[in-house]
Design a protein around this motif. Structure first.
Motif, mmCIF file in Angstrom:
data_model
loop_
_atom_site.group_PDB
_atom_site.id
_atom_site.type_symbol
_atom_site.label_atom_id
_atom_site.label_comp_id
_atom_site.label_asym_id
_atom_site.label_seq_id
_atom_site.Cartn_x
_atom_site.Cartn_y
_atom_site.Cartn_z
ATOM 1 N N VAL A 152 -49.792 -15.952 -12.775
ATOM 2 C CA VAL A 152 -48.589 -15.580 -13.521
ATOM 3 C C VAL A 152 -47.981 -16.826 -14.175
ATOM 4 O O VAL A 152 -47.580 -16.800 -15.344
ATOM 5 C CB VAL A 152 -47.575 -14.891 -12.592
ATOM 6 C CG1 VAL A 152 -46.227 -14.700 -13.282
ATOM 7 C CG2 VAL A 152 -48.120 -13.540 -12.131
ATOM 8 N N ILE A 153 -47.912 -17.912 -13.419
ATOM 9 C CA ILE A 153 -47.409 -19.165 -13.976
ATOM 10 C C ILE A 153 -48.333 -19.667 -15.078
ATOM 11 O O ILE A 153 -47.878 -20.111 -16.153
ATOM 12 C CB ILE A 153 -47.263 -20.229 -12.876
ATOM 13 C CG1 ILE A 153 -46.189 -19.814 -11.859
ATOM 14 C CG2 ILE A 153 -46.938 -21.585 -13.477
ATOM 15 C CD1 ILE A 153 -44.781 -19.739 -12.405
ATOM 16 N N ALA A 154 -49.637 -19.601 -14.845
ATOM 17 C CA ALA A 154 -50.596 -20.079 -15.849
ATOM 18 C C ALA A 154 -50.443 -19.303 -17.152
ATOM 19 O O ALA A 154 -50.460 -19.888 -18.247
ATOM 20 C CB ALA A 154 -52.016 -19.951 -15.312
ATOM 21 N N ALA A 155 -50.286 -17.985 -17.043
ATOM 22 C CA ALA A 155 -50.127 -17.162 -18.247
ATOM 23 C C ALA A 155 -48.827 -17.493 -18.961
ATOM 24 O O ALA A 155 -48.756 -17.482 -20.196
ATOM 25 C CB ALA A 155 -50.168 -15.681 -17.875
ATOM 26 N N ASP A 156 -47.788 -17.810 -18.195
ATOM 27 C CA ASP A 156 -46.505 -18.108 -18.830
ATOM 28 C C ASP A 156 -46.537 -19.470 -19.509
ATOM 29 O O ASP A 156 -45.858 -19.678 -20.523
ATOM 30 C CB ASP A 156 -45.372 -18.029 -17.811
ATOM 31 C CG ASP A 156 -44.051 -17.633 -18.455
ATOM 32 O OD1 ASP A 156 -44.063 -16.790 -19.377
ATOM 33 O OD2 ASP A 156 -43.004 -18.165 -18.049
ATOM 34 N N LEU A 157 -47.300 -20.400 -18.986
ATOM 35 C CA LEU A 157 -47.465 -21.690 -19.661
ATOM 36 C C LEU A 157 -48.176 -21.506 -20.999
ATOM 37 O O LEU A 157 -47.810 -22.136 -21.999
ATOM 38 C CB LEU A 157 -48.245 -22.654 -18.775
ATOM 39 C CG LEU A 157 -47.468 -23.218 -17.577
ATOM 40 C CD1 LEU A 157 -48.409 -23.912 -16.603
ATOM 41 C CD2 LEU A 157 -46.378 -24.185 -18.039
ATOM 42 N N VAL A 158 -49.165 -20.622 -21.026
ATOM 43 C CA VAL A 158 -49.844 -20.315 -22.292
ATOM 44 C C VAL A 158 -48.855 -19.697 -23.273
ATOM 45 O O VAL A 158 -48.820 -20.037 -24.463
ATOM 46 C CB VAL A 158 -51.042 -19.380 -22.053
ATOM 47 C CG1 VAL A 158 -51.628 -18.895 -23.379
ATOM 48 C CG2 VAL A 158 -52.108 -20.088 -21.230
ATOM 49 N N ARG A 159 -48.022 -18.778 -22.773
ATOM 50 C CA ARG A 159 -47.002 -18.157 -23.632
ATOM 51 C C ARG A 159 -46.067 -19.201 -24.211
ATOM 52 O O ARG A 159 -45.812 -19.230 -25.416
ATOM 53 C CB ARG A 159 -46.190 -17.131 -22.838
ATOM 54 C CG ARG A 159 -44.977 -16.582 -23.621
ATOM 55 C CD ARG A 159 -43.944 -15.949 -22.731
ATOM 56 N NE ARG A 159 -43.371 -16.859 -21.762
ATOM 57 C CZ ARG A 159 -42.382 -17.724 -22.022
ATOM 58 N NH1 ARG A 159 -41.876 -17.807 -23.241
ATOM 59 N NH2 ARG A 159 -41.908 -18.513 -21.072
ATOM 60 N N LEU A 160 -45.552 -20.092 -23.351
ATOM 61 C CA LEU A 160 -44.577 -21.088 -23.797
ATOM 62 C C LEU A 160 -45.185 -22.010 -24.850
ATOM 63 O O LEU A 160 -44.570 -22.272 -25.892
ATOM 64 C CB LEU A 160 -44.075 -21.898 -22.605
ATOM 65 C CG LEU A 160 -43.035 -22.982 -22.913
ATOM 66 C CD1 LEU A 160 -41.769 -22.371 -23.507
ATOM 67 C CD2 LEU A 160 -42.706 -23.783 -21.656
ATOM 68 N N ALA A 161 -46.369 -22.500 -24.599
ATOM 69 C CA ALA A 161 -47.016 -23.378 -25.571
ATOM 70 C C ALA A 161 -47.251 -22.645 -26.888
ATOM 71 O O ALA A 161 -47.085 -23.219 -27.970
ATOM 72 C CB ALA A 161 -48.337 -23.897 -25.011
ATOM 73 N N GLY A 162 -47.608 -21.376 -26.805
ATOM 74 C CA GLY A 162 -47.907 -20.602 -28.009
ATOM 75 C C GLY A 162 -46.694 -20.213 -28.818
ATOM 76 O O GLY A 162 -46.834 -19.751 -29.962
#
Length: 295
Positions: A244-254
């Motif tokens: 969940v954290i990993a996916a949210d880091l991808v979201r934030l960067a994107g």
């Protein structure tokens, strides 16, 4: 996960406050604490508190509790440097603390224009868990490197109020109260015996995907896992699965725009505030991505 670091200074030059440009330079190793503190002083009042739009949707000049948390964020940024302004802010907060130990959401405004209705409608005679918990959380993070803040009586009173108020909650509160209470509990986790159980209890109100819609906000406004748990190695991270954290880091960067900056998903109240929030959001995004080893 590609972040265009080269575009960020130019974006900040055209969209952000001097304060956030100075914070970014310090974050990236190009600035110094004295310059950041000098920029923060532009928002400081003789009473030791902060106003003048340091909270971007609260433009009135007088000192407000809602600005204190942003000042503490800056005092955390400049660690290990300590600043006498941090202790003076604690003194001011002590002067406006209500008898139960909590802070009011807002004090009376001298200028109501360009200020969000939730700030304008605050009751100065009622303690707010929302504003007290995030102010105390931010102060506790400063206290890690500033003994004068750690030992200040205001912080002790605010901490006790927050713990009691959180313990008294009998249902999951509004999204921002939940967020700020969780961040407070994470900040005091190692020093307050009640914090672990309270954090576990509040965490049960966060959906598994970490997305908490903001009731009364804009259509797409929601809090995300990294709002609750921006830094690795903290107890609050245990509320979320690693993926969940990993996916949210991808979201934030994107979510970086082509112009180099980030935006917020909540309502824009004034032209100045809308610009200010983009600068704040951009510095925050870089802080989080950097803390997680992605920049």
């Amino acid at each position: 996960m590609n972040v265009n670091i080269a575009a960020i200074p130019g974006f900040l030059a055209g969209h952000a406050r001097v304060l956030d440009r100075r914070r970014y330079d310090l974050l990236m190793g190009d600035g110094d604490a004295a310059s950041v503190l000098a920029a923060l002083d532009a928002y400081r009042n003789p009473d030791g508190g902060y106003g003048w739009g340091l909270e971007a949707d609260l433009r009135s000049p007088e000192s407000q509790p809602g600005a204190a948390l942003h000042a503490f964020e800056v005092f955390e940024n400049v660690a290990p440097t300590t600043a006498p302004q941090a202790v003076a802010l604690c003194d001011w907060l002590e002067s406006v603390t209500l008898p139960d130990g909590g802070l009011p959401f807002t004090l009376p405004l001298t200028v109501s224009e360009a200020t969000a209705p939730w700030w304008a409608g605050g009751d100065p005679a009622t303690s707010s868990l929302q504003i007290t918990s995030i102010s105390a959380a931010s102060a506790h993070r400063v206290a890690v490197h500033d003994p004068a803040v750690a030992g200040h009586p205001w912080l002790e009173r605010a901490t006790r109020y927050c713990l009691d108020a959180i313990q008294a909650l009998d249902e999951t509160p509004h999204a921002y109260v939940l967020l700020f209470a969780v961040r407070f509990l994470d900040a005091v986790y190692d020093s307050q015996p009640r914090a672990a159980d309270l954090l576990k209890r509040l965490g049960a109100g966060i959906p598994a995907d970490g997305r908490v819609p903001v009731e009364g906000g804009t259509e797409n406004e929601a809090l995300r896992p990294l709002d609750f748990a921006p830094h690795p190695g903290r107890p609050v991270r245990d509320l979320f699965e690693p993926e969940v954290i990993a996916a949210d880091l991808v979201r934030l960067a994107g979510e970086q725009h082509d112009d180099g900056g980030w935006s917020v998903d909540y309502a824009r109240i004034s032209p100045a505030g809308a610009l200010d929030w983009r600068g704040v959001a951009t510095v925050h995004a870089v802080e989080v991505l950097r803390a997680n080893g992605l920049i």
